[in-house]
Scaffold this motif. Structure first.
Motif, PDB file in Angstrom:
ATOM      1  N   UNK A 103       5.976  34.721  34.919  1.00  0.00           N
ATOM      2  CA  UNK A 103       6.411  36.041  34.454  1.00  0.00           C
ATOM      3  C   UNK A 103       7.818  35.973  33.862  1.00  0.00           C
ATOM      4  N   UNK A 104       8.697  35.223  34.526  1.00  0.00           N
ATOM      5  CA  UNK A 104      10.065  35.086  34.014  1.00  0.00           C
ATOM      6  C   UNK A 104      10.055  34.468  32.628  1.00  0.00           C
ATOM      7  N   UNK A 105       9.289  33.395  32.467  1.00  0.00           N
ATOM      8  CA  UNK A 105       9.204  32.704  31.162  1.00  0.00           C
ATOM      9  C   UNK A 105       8.680  33.653  30.089  1.00  0.00           C
ATOM     10  N   UNK A 106       7.562  34.332  30.417  1.00  0.00           N
ATOM     11  CA  UNK A 106       6.930  35.233  29.445  1.00  0.00           C
ATOM     12  C   UNK A 106       7.902  36.339  29.017  1.00  0.00           C
ATOM     13  N   UNK A 107       8.539  36.975  30.013  1.00  0.00           N
ATOM     14  CA  UNK A 107       9.457  38.074  29.688  1.00  0.00           C
ATOM     15  C   UNK A 107      10.643  37.579  28.862  1.00  0.00           C
ATOM     16  N   UNK A 108      11.140  36.381  29.195  1.00  0.00           N
ATOM     17  CA  UNK A 108      12.305  35.868  28.460  1.00  0.00           C
ATOM     18  C   UNK A 108      11.947  35.509  27.018  1.00  0.00           C
ATOM     19  N   UNK A 109      10.730  34.983  26.815  1.00  0.00           N
ATOM     20  CA  UNK A 109      10.301  34.695  25.443  1.00  0.00           C
ATOM     21  C   UNK A 109      10.189  36.009  24.666  1.00  0.00           C
ATOM     22  N   UNK A 110       9.584  37.034  25.301  1.00  0.00           N
ATOM     23  CA  UNK A 110       9.444  38.339  24.651  1.00  0.00           C
ATOM     24  C   UNK A 110      10.823  38.925  24.345  1.00  0.00           C
ATOM     25  N   UNK A 111      11.737  38.785  25.289  1.00  0.00           N
ATOM     26  CA  UNK A 111      13.092  39.335  25.115  1.00  0.00           C
ATOM     27  C   UNK A 111      13.812  38.631  23.965  1.00  0.00           C
ATOM     28  N   UNK A 112      13.788  37.296  23.993  1.00  0.00           N
ATOM     29  CA  UNK A 112      14.491  36.540  22.949  1.00  0.00           C
ATOM     30  C   UNK A 112      13.914  36.863  21.573  1.00  0.00           C
ATOM     31  N   UNK A 113      12.579  36.998  21.517  1.00  0.00           N
ATOM     32  CA  UNK A 113      11.935  37.341  20.249  1.00  0.00           C
ATOM     33  C   UNK A 113      12.395  38.721  19.771  1.00  0.00           C
ATOM     34  N   UNK A 114      12.371  39.709  20.671  1.00  0.00           N
ATOM     35  CA  UNK A 114      12.762  41.072  20.265  1.00  0.00           C
ATOM     36  C   UNK A 114      14.217  41.118  19.815  1.00  0.00           C
ATOM     37  N   UNK A 115      15.094  40.474  20.584  1.00  0.00           N
ATOM     38  CA  UNK A 115      16.516  40.503  20.240  1.00  0.00           C
ATOM     39  C   UNK A 115      16.737  39.864  18.869  1.00  0.00           C
ATOM     40  N   UNK A 116      16.100  38.710  18.636  1.00  0.00           N
ATOM     41  CA  UNK A 116      16.244  38.035  17.341  1.00  0.00           C
ATOM     42  C   UNK A 116      15.718  38.916  16.211  1.00  0.00           C
ATOM     43  N   UNK A 117      14.515  39.484  16.405  1.00  0.00           N
ATOM     44  CA  UNK A 117      13.921  40.323  15.364  1.00  0.00           C
ATOM     45  C   UNK A 117      14.807  41.516  15.029  1.00  0.00           C
ATOM     46  N   UNK A 118      15.348  42.164  16.060  1.00  0.00           N
ATOM     47  CA  UNK A 118      16.168  43.360  15.830  1.00  0.00           C
ATOM     48  C   UNK A 118      17.462  42.993  15.107  1.00  0.00           C
ATOM     49  N   UNK A 119      18.073  41.864  15.488  1.00  0.00           N
ATOM     50  CA  UNK A 119      19.310  41.450  14.809  1.00  0.00           C
ATOM     51  C   UNK A 119      19.017  41.104  13.341  1.00  0.00           C
ATOM     52  N   UNK A 120      17.911  40.381  13.096  1.00  0.00           N
ATOM     53  CA  UNK A 120      17.552  40.018  11.718  1.00  0.00           C
ATOM     54  C   UNK A 120      17.238  41.277  10.913  1.00  0.00           C
ATOM     55  N   UNK A 121      16.423  42.176  11.498  1.00  0.00           N
ATOM     56  CA  UNK A 121      16.056  43.418  10.806  1.00  0.00           C
ATOM     57  C   UNK A 121      17.302  44.228  10.464  1.00  0.00           C
ATOM     58  N   UNK A 122      18.153  44.459  11.449  1.00  0.00           N
ATOM     59  CA  UNK A 122      19.353  45.273  11.244  1.00  0.00           C
ATOM     60  C   UNK A 122      20.277  44.660  10.207  1.00  0.00           C
ATOM     61  N   UNK A 123      20.467  43.329  10.257  1.00  0.00           N
ATOM     62  CA  UNK A 123      21.346  42.663   9.292  1.00  0.00           C
ATOM     63  C   UNK A 123      20.782  42.793   7.885  1.00  0.00           C
ATOM     64  N   UNK A 124      19.460  42.575   7.745  1.00  0.00           N
ATOM     65  CA  UNK A 124      18.838  42.707   6.424  1.00  0.00           C
ATOM     66  C   UNK A 124      19.040  44.112   5.881  1.00  0.00           C
ATOM     67  N   UNK A 125      18.875  45.114   6.736  1.00  0.00           N
ATOM     68  CA  UNK A 125      19.039  46.504   6.297  1.00  0.00           C
ATOM     69  C   UNK A 125      20.458  46.733   5.791  1.00  0.00           C
TER      70      UNK A 125
END
Lengths: 152, 124
Positions: A103-125
């Motif tokens: 569960x820890x691994x799964x949540x951390x992968x999901x978290x890292x993915x979301x954080x990266x996506x949001x930073x990339x999305x926001x920067x592109x905008x």
């Protein structure tokens, strides 16, 4: 209610790199936290207390702000620092509350993915923002800005 | 009774630890939503204006007020944590500093709420 007594840990992690990561995490949370207080309180003051407050916020308002490089850099810094600060905070909660390794691994992968996506999305905008898109009703645009830019 | 080292010291410090975590999680999820709604400026001015209009409704207006209160608590409790890590004086008075944090929140909200709520409910 009596809390359980602390027992000596069964083993102590010897991995030096692990403790270094936590040390940097500790320093980052404090440094970014102090900077974020300045960035976010100014952001809230300008957007919610000056002018018509929340009612002034629309496309033309954003265009007016991002016409200035200062606010672009301001918002980009806020985006990156806040997402990493918040993401690291969520990582600590996952460590505390997710009981199984899976569960820890799964949540951390999901978290890292979301954080990266949001930073990339926001920067592109921020970097690709067009204040005067073609074919838009001029009433929705920051007319003064678009006239200055020769786009209207 | 002999006090043994325990995990939970209770009272203000422990409750503030809970408040710090709860406000942190709330702010994190708001931030994710906020970046996505702002990203609509790249879709079209119409799309952005339509979604941002919902922020101006009474219900969202109240949620925003709660969010601002959460940010103030998280921010000043963060400074309290830095202070008690840094100065023995602050560590000794960490419990009183919890009430200073709540006091600052009340003072700042007293400044923020009348203006914000008049924007949200007065339409001005």
């Amino acid at each position: 209610m009596q809390a359980p007594e602390l027992k000596a840990p069964a083993f102590v992690r010897s991995g030096r790199s692990r403790t270094q990561v936590e040390r940097w995490s500790w320093i980052f949370m404090r440094a970014s936290g102090v900077i974020l207080i300045v960035l976010i309180f100014t952001h809230l003051f300008i957007n919610l207390l000056t002018g018509d407050g929340v009612n002034q916020i629309d496309f033309a308002f954003v265009a007016g702000k991002w016409a200035s490089p200062l606010w672009k850099v301001w918002d980009l810094t806020m985006l990156v620092l806040a997402m990493i600060h918040g993401g690291n905070g969520m990582r600590l909660l996952i460590n505390d509350y997710a009981r199984t390794t899976w569960l820890r691994k799964t949540l951390k992968v999901a978290l890292a993915t979301s954080v990266t996506l949001i930073i990339v999305l926001g920067s592109l905008v921020i970097f690709t923002f067009d204040p005067c898109p073609e074919g838009t009703d001029p009433a929705l645009l920051n007319i003064e800005l678009c006239e200055d830019l020769g786009r209207l | 009774m002999q006090s043994a080292p325990t995990l939970y010291r209770g009272r203000e410090g422990m409750w503030m630890w809970v408040v710090h975590r709860a406000t942190g999680v709330a702010i994190f999820f708001f931030l994710v939503v906020h970046v996505i709604d702002t990203a609509l400026v790249r879709v079209s001015p119409e799309a952005y204006n339509e979604v941002i209009a919902s922020y101006k409704t009474p219900i969202f207006g109240l949620v925003e007020a709660g969010l601002v209160a959460a940010i103030i608590l998280h921010a000043f409790n963060g400074l309290r944590i830095i202070a008690i890590d840094t100065w023995p004086w602050a560590l000794k008075h960490q419990r009183a500093l919890v009430w200073v944090v709540w006091g600052i929140m009340i003072v700042l909200m007293a400044g923020f709420l009348p203006r914000h709520l008049s924007h949200v409910f007065g339409g001005a």
